[in-house]
Design a protein around this motif. Structure first.
Motif, mmCIF file in Angstrom:
data_model
loop_
_atom_site.group_PDB
_atom_site.id
_atom_site.type_symbol
_atom_site.label_atom_id
_atom_site.label_comp_id
_atom_site.label_asym_id
_atom_site.label_seq_id
_atom_site.Cartn_x
_atom_site.Cartn_y
_atom_site.Cartn_z
ATOM 1 N N LEU A 1 41.021 -59.131 5.034
ATOM 2 C CA LEU A 1 42.058 -58.522 5.874
ATOM 3 C C LEU A 1 43.117 -57.914 4.962
ATOM 4 O O LEU A 1 43.568 -58.556 4.010
ATOM 5 C CB LEU A 1 42.747 -59.592 6.742
ATOM 6 N N PRO A 2 43.521 -56.681 5.246
ATOM 7 C CA PRO A 2 44.558 -56.055 4.407
ATOM 8 C C PRO A 2 45.914 -56.684 4.674
ATOM 9 O O PRO A 2 46.475 -56.487 5.749
ATOM 10 C CB PRO A 2 44.519 -54.591 4.831
ATOM 11 N N VAL A 3 46.400 -57.425 3.730
ATOM 12 C CA VAL A 3 47.666 -58.133 3.947
ATOM 13 C C VAL A 3 48.848 -57.185 3.782
ATOM 14 O O VAL A 3 48.767 -56.178 3.080
ATOM 15 C CB VAL A 3 47.862 -59.287 2.943
ATOM 16 N N GLY A 4 49.921 -57.547 4.422
ATOM 17 C CA GLY A 4 51.185 -56.867 4.182
ATOM 18 C C GLY A 4 51.358 -55.561 4.912
ATOM 19 O O GLY A 4 52.438 -54.992 4.921
ATOM 20 N N LEU A 5 50.291 -55.020 5.513
ATOM 21 C CA LEU A 5 50.492 -53.789 6.270
ATOM 22 C C LEU A 5 51.451 -54.103 7.412
ATOM 23 O O LEU A 5 51.409 -55.181 7.982
ATOM 24 C CB LEU A 5 49.167 -53.278 6.843
ATOM 25 N N PRO A 6 52.297 -53.148 7.761
ATOM 26 C CA PRO A 6 53.298 -53.422 8.797
ATOM 27 C C PRO A 6 52.677 -53.993 10.073
ATOM 28 O O PRO A 6 53.281 -54.818 10.750
ATOM 29 C CB PRO A 6 53.907 -52.036 9.048
#
Lengths: 922, 441
Positions: free
Chosen positions: A893-898
């Motif tokens: 999962l791409p972390v930190g994306l808004p």
């Protein structure tokens, strides 16, 4: 040293260098284009010609290129020989044949190496009377502007992009006078270091597109030494401002840290400072105070707004109030410490999530315990065998990936040197080295951009990565714990890694906190320690998530989970949140519950995140570019960043807000802390680990020849006209009590101390190439030493046997129903502040879930399908990305994306075809 | 050839080793025919009874100088190969068949007429330096040569002259053809290596010796086609025989060619050191009727003009240097009196400007400027000062080595520099009359 004769006078030159390097280092001006101190000599431009004489009797001599001629004992050369001067002027004339006469509208004008070199050779009149060649320019994406007509074909861009940074989608195309530097088709450059072309290009062919959007003449920029705040590496930068707008970032050389280059996130992430969501006024929830310009708000003037705020703050901080402070790993040491001082160390939270705070503390403990040294970026570039455990550095610490791309050349370079080929002869060294690479082993859950350089990769779950690390350590030192049930394949890999590391002179182990695994850090420590125990000069790099994670960790505060628990147990009347959007770090329900239990929420921040919405008082904080403070990077180096410009209106530095609050709370510090230095000194006095902090900067009262160092160049224009529409009086420059820098073009005109360099300028050298004049050795430390001081020093001479970690994780068990979700960081998008910069946001991916092809197929999912991802009891509907580099049973999962914040990873979860997809397929 | 008996053939081959065996109908010799001319006898001799060093020594004693243009002694070049105990493998042996020098077609003739001769020379050279892998780097336009070489290579493999354990000697060599993408630059040895590696065909630094660091960083030898074609004959007949063939200090024959307004343009194998006059008058039949001689460039486009008074000079490496020119490839282009020398030079410089690889400034920009000035002169748009600019360009780019990265631009400046000297009045006339006195085609 070697004696060489330049125009019949003897000089001491450093042996092993080339003539151009040596002459520049001696202070001579020899014009050049294709040579670059980090990329060395190729002899393409033919500009750096000098005359070489056989001996003292040789009166004729012959023309040689200084960049490809080795320094030899007693060699005789001439720079001023008339024939060679004519030759150099002739080369410039040829380079200028087709160059447009557009200096007045060129972004490079005024800091252009081509302008400097043209003047240096004395070429003034164009004899060429034919049509100039023209090219079509390309759209290279949001970062770079392309103006091929200005190109002088020095080949530096391709050499950097392809040879140095490993890019593939940019090249020299066509031939003869039509050689074209670009992509085969228009499109955003794919390499994460493309922005360096702005500084590498000696002309205006590649310029900063973000700067162009709010361009100002470069000599009008107000600049100050600063730091990059978009990851934990602490690269040194030089931001520029005019008219209250932050306009661009340039690299600031630090031989121990970033050297000559920055990553694109660091260079182009700055535009968050100018974002519409910037908080510029005090906002109070009851509506009586000043709003954000919404209808019906009364502009009562700052005095009354501040007065009202003061009233509320006094109440919130009244004696006996239960006040809690939440700091931030993206705020300076001084701001965090001021908050800690205000609320007391037991009621100060680091503001990191619980797991992250614990991992950072663990990493610090490892680095302080030793015996392996923490690796600076310079150390990384010098390493000759590398093991990466779990960290995708291209996305979490991008500049380190660039250093690693150089590191893999070290081992094969030894063999090349044995053939008598010097490092500086880039063409020959590359012919000799070909595709040879030194040992780099990458063990990570998914594929990374550096895999192409790796000798071996291993893709598996964090537990298994840790077990591999433990196994490597055990091979290196039998007294470290063995790994039971390790397959033959795993053992063979561990042996190969161990053998390569053991063979190396400077082995390096890299890990970090991005996978959220403690055992992984322990495994990395065991490997590095086992190497040290065997007598190697081993270094260890533990990548930190944010610009001051390590500094905050050194203060020893607990994470948010402890704060929530304390609030539930004891209650909180007033909460002060410093530069932190808690929604990015805590699970949403728990956070809301916590915030609802607080009577007064005071938020100090620069951008309106979700946390700001809960603020009873929202105080507009200066961005990093408008403040002065200290950050500690991943290697434990404390570095000072300086205010580039004065925050406008009600915006103030966090330290000033906190100092005022200390006063309102009746504390003496409110009066005593006059400057940021006072806060730093107090911190150094209270916590022993910060004892060295005052050495990281020059005190605010430091003066050079009795003067401050100007933030503006001597060519800055319009001082008396800038405010002419408001007042005919020349305004008083703003004061700066916090630093030896002045907001003025007046002040000390000579070479300032290295930590206070506000620009690179030297007579005749207006471009960034002037940097060589500020270095002790070209490519070495700055004159006066590289800025910053390392706060943590492992005790290398300490205990004979390191205290190995023994908490071996059990093997990863895959589960048919539940997969392990791991974090997938993205250079563009995962970091909070840079994601607000439009150029960075443009390249940021949307949310997704990455799955192994077989796993996806088993659930009937294909690329782009919607999937329902259930994690920690919450379901997210995400498009599927099929990624064959992921092992089965592991999802990314791409972390930190808004749109994907507050998800705590790693975690087990389920993936199903989205309900909506099932309906549409039926 | 078919009409010759064996003795006559032997005699002819001893005088004209390179072409004596070739067929009159321009068809290639097949393996059988080549064997009839003594083909692969040298290879049998070398692999059977000579050490690699002995082959090298024989070639060295024969003073075989490179026929690609630079004239570097082949034996010395082979000697520069890293010693056999250097652990780097494979060692490469490359035939430079990227013949693109204007006016030059000698290698084509050799490859099309007798492909096995080249292969045998290549195998012998590779044996002498103990190379493991061979490539023929072939000009893209030489499609006939490509087909013929491919067939010859297949025949050689079948006959055991190539592949592993050649003629049971224990020596192995694999050979294949690489067809160039087509740039003049690829004929420059080091740019050829870059091209073969799949990179841009830019030259490598001249101090870099391929024998030490060549293809993919391995020891490598690159030889011209004609050079290698001599090798089987040297090995078979000995260095003394070869030395006696030449009319000068260097040994052997040379394929000389003539193009331009002469009665019989063509190419002939003659003793090295034959005079220009003999080639021009006896072989090419002198100037065509109605055309007068003004000058010639003796060895492809990058050589200086030779005038009437120098026609008795020997066409060899040292004699031509004495009159300010070079042997180059030994293929003459004649300038007649009905052709404009400025247009002649424009044609050459246009070629060189187009073929510049674009790596170094003087070549990339200087040749393009040169071409534009010559073009303006031809179009009647010349201005006073153009000749001065051209002279300063020849001085900037063409004087001595080291100013440019490789020798393409200095070579390009050779005919121009001498042309400016010999045909100054013609240049001036272009400027003063604002037109080309010969008119433009």
């Amino acid at each position: 040293m070697t004696t060489i004769y330049i125009d019949n006078r003897p000089y001491d030159a450093r042996p092993g260098t080339n003539l151009l390097h040596a002459c520049l280092e001696l202070g001579f001006d020899i014009p050049y284009f294709c040579w670059h101190p980090a990329m060395h000599s190729v002899g393409a431009c033919r500009l750096c010609a000098v005359k070489r004489f056989r001996d003292a009797k040789d009166g004729r001599g012959r023309i040689v290129m200084s960049c490809t001629t080795a320094v030899e004992e007693n060699m005789r050369i001439s720079i001023d020989d008339p024939e060679v001067k004519d030759f150099r002027a002739g080369i410039i004339e040829l380079l200028m044949l087709n160059h447009p006469h557009d200096c007045p509208v060129c972004d490079e004008g005024g800091e252009c190496h081509l302008q400097d070199m043209t003047l240096m050779t004395g070429h003034v009149a164009r004899k060429y009377r034919f049509a100039k060649r023209t090219f079509r320019n390309q759209d290279l994406g949001p970062f770079l502007n392309h103006e091929m007509n200005r190109c002088i074909h020095c080949y530096r861009c391709v050499r950097f992009y392809r040879d140095y940074a490993g890019g593939r989608d940019f090249e020299a195309l066509a031939s003869h006078r039509r050689v074209y530097f670009g992509r085969r088709n228009d499109g955003a450059l794919e390499n994460a270091f493309s922005g360096n072309l702005v500084e590498i290009c000696p002309t205006g062919t590649f310029t900063d597109k973000t700067f162009k959007r709010h361009f100002t003449r470069t000599w009008d920029l107000q600049t100050a030494p600063s730091l990059c705040i978009h990851c934990g590496l602490g690269c040194n930068t030089m931001p520029g401002e005019r008219y209250g707008v932050l306009r661009r970032i340039r690299n600031r050389y630090n031989g121990e840290v970033n050297g000559y280059f920055l990553c694109d996130r660091g260079r182009f992430g700055y535009e968050f400072v100018n974002h519409p969501l910037r908080i510029r006024r005090i906002v109070m929830k009851d509506g009586t105070a000043r709003g954000r310009g919404e209808a019906g708000s009364v502009d009562a003037g700052p005095a009354s707004a501040e007065g009202k705020a003061r009233e509320v703050l006094s109440f919130a901080l009244r004696p006996g109030a239960r006040v809690m402070g939440i700091g931030s790993p993206r705020a300076s040491l001084e701001a965090n410490y001021a908050l800690r001082a205000l609320v007391g160390k037991d009621r100060f939270s680091s503001g990191m999530s619980g797991p992250e705070a614990r991992l950072v503390a663990e990493a610090i403990s490892i680095l302080c315990t030793g015996p392996a040294r923490p690796a600076s970026l310079h150390d990384v570039a010098l390493s000759d065998a590398v093991l990466i455990l779990g960290e995708d550095v291209t996305n979490t610490a991008p500049r380190m990936a660039l250093a690693l791309r150089q590191a893999v050349r070290n081992k094969p370079m030894e063999a090349v040197r044995k053939r008598g080929i010097p490092d500086w002869n880039d063409t020959i060294a590359r012919v000799a080295m070909q595709q040879e690479r030194g040992p780099l082993f990458i063990a990570a859950p998914t594929g990374t951009a550096l895999d192409e350089l790796a000798e071996r990769t291993c893709r598996t779950a964090p537990e298994e990565l840790a077990r591999l690390g433990f196994a490597v350590a055990h091979v290196l030192d039998a007294s470290s714990p063995p790994v039971p049930d390790m397959g033959e394949e795993g053992l063979a890999l561990a042996r190969a890694v161990a053998a390569a590391l053991r063979d190396a002179e400077h082995p390096l182990v890299i890990s970090g906190v991005s996978l959220g695994s403690g055992p992984l850090l322990h495994a990395a420590a065991n490997v590095a320690w086992a190497l040290s125990a065997a007598g190697a000069d081993a270094t260890l790099s533990l990548v930190m998530p944010e610009c001051n994670s390590l500094g905050l960790g050194l203060m020893g505060a607990e994470g948010l989970d402890k704060a929530f628990a304390a609030a539930a147990a004891e209650g909180v009347d007033t909460l002060i949140v410093l530069e932190n959007d808690l929604y990015r770090r805590a699970e949403e329900d728990a956070l809301k519950e916590f915030l609802q239990g607080v009577e007064n929420v005071i938020v100090i921040d620069s951008l309106e995140g979700r946390t700001a919405g809960h603020a009873d008082i929202l105080l507009p904080a200066a961005s990093w570019a408008e403040s002065t403070g200290t950050l500690v990077n991943s290697e434990g180096r404390a570095q000072r960043f300086y205010k580039v410009f004065v925050p406008a209106g009600e915006v103030r530095e966090s330290t000033r807000w906190l100092r005022d609050m200390l006063s309102l709370a009746g504390r003496a510090e409110g009066r005593q802390w006059e400057t940021v230095d006072d806060i730093s000194d107090a911190l150094a006095g209270e916590l022993a680990v910060f004892a060295g902090l005052p050495k990281a900067f020059l005190p605010a009262n430091f003066r050079e020849a009795g003067q401050k160092i100007p933030r503006q160049g001597h060519r800055a224009s319009g001082r008396t006209a800038v405010e002419a529409e408001r007042t005919i009086h020349e305004p008083q420059p703003p004061g700066d009590p916090d630093s030896p820098l002045a907001f003025s073009l007046e002040g000390y005109g000579g070479m300032p101390p290295p930590s206070l360099l506000t620009r690179y300028w030297f007579p005749g050298w207006n471009s960034v190439q002037a940097l060589t004049k500020f270095q002790e050795e070209i490519g070495g430390p700055l004159r006066g030493g590289n800025p910053g001081v390392r706060l943590i020093a492992s005790d290398r001479a300490g205990s004979a046997r390191p205290a190995y970690f023994r908490d071996l994780p059990s093997a990863f068990g895959s589960d048919a129903d539940e997969w392990l979700f791991v974090a997938r960081p993205h250079i563009f998008g995962s970091e909070e502040l840079s994601a607000f910069a439009p150029a960075v946001a443009e390249l940021s991916p949307g949310p997704y879930v990455a799955l192994n092809p077989d796993d996806a197929g088993g659930r009937g999912l294909a690329e782009g399908d919607e999937a329902d991802v259930t994690l920690n009891g919450k379901t997210h509907c995400l498009p599927v990305r099929v990624d064959s580099s992921l092992p089965r049973g592991i999802a990314g999962l791409p972390v930190g994306l808004p749109s994907l914040t507050g998800v705590s990873l790693p975690a087990r979860g389920r993936v199903l075809k989205a309900a909506s997809e099932i309906e549409t397929t039926q | 050839m078919a009409s010759l008996n064996n003795t006559d053939r032997e005699k002819l081959l001893l005088e004209l080793p390179l072409t004596g065996g070739m067929r009159q109908d321009k068809k290639p010799l097949d393996l059988e025919e080549y064997r009839l001319c003594g083909g692969y006898a040298a290879l049998r001799k070398a692999l059977g009874a000579m050490t690699p060093r002995a082959v090298l020594e024989e070639v060295k004693r024969a003073h075989l100088r490179g026929r690609g243009g630079a004239g570097f002694p082949a034996g010395l070049k082979w000697e520069s190969m890293a010693p056999i105990d250097d652990p780097r493998r494979p060692r490469y042996f490359i035939v430079n068949a990227d013949e693109m020098e204007p006016g030059t077609f000698k290698d084509r003739l050799l490859m099309e007429g007798n492909p096995h001769q080249l292969l045998e020379g290549m195998i012998l050279g590779a044996y002498a330096v103990q190379a493991d892998r061979g490539y023929v780097f072939l000009r893209w336009a030489y499609t006939d040569a490509a087909r013929r070489l491919e067939r010859a290579i297949a025949e050689a493999y079948d006959a055991g002259y190539l592949g592993s354990n050649i003629l049971k000697s224990g020596y192995s060599l694999d050979v294949s053809i690489h067809v160039s993408a087509g740039r003049y630059m690829c004929g420059e040895q080091s740019a050829l290596l870059n091209a073969l590696e799949g990179k841009r065909a830019v030259p490598r630094p001249r101090i870099l010796h391929a024998g030490e660091l060549g293809l993919w960083g391995k020891p490598t030898i690159v030889n011209n086609v004609e050079t290698l074609c001599n090798v089987p004959h040297i090995v078979r007949n000995g260095a003394e025989w070869f030395l006696k063939l030449g009319h000068c200090d260097d040994g052997g024959t040379k394929i000389y060619g003539v193009s331009g307004r002469v009665k019989r343009p063509g190419a002939w194998e003659l003793p090295l050191g034959t005079t220009v006059r003999e080639i021009l008058e006896d072989r090419a039949g002198g100037m065509s009727d109605g055309f007068g001689f003004r000058g010639l460039i003796p060895g492809g486009a990058s050589t200086q003009f030779v005038l009437e008074e120098h026609l008795d000079v020997k066409m060899d490496f040292s004699s031509l240097q004495a009159v300010g020119s070079r042997l180059g490839t030994g293929t003459i282009i004649v300038l007649d009196d009905r052709t404009c020398p400025v247009g002649f030079l424009l044609n050459l410089e246009r070629f060189f400007a187009r073929e510049s690889c674009g790596w170094c400034t003087p070549c990339r920009e200087g040749l393009a400027w040169t071409e534009r000035i010559l073009n303006a002169l031809e179009e009647g748009a010349g201005v006073p000062g153009d000749m001065e600019t051209l002279r300063s360009l020849t001085h900037l780019i063409g004087t001595g080595p080291g100013r440019t990265f490789c020798l393409l631009a200095p070579g390009a400046m050779m005919p121009l520099e001498s042309g400016l000297k010999y045909f100054a009045q013609d240049f001036e006339k272009h400027v003063s009359t604002k037109q080309c006195p010969w008119g433009r085609e």
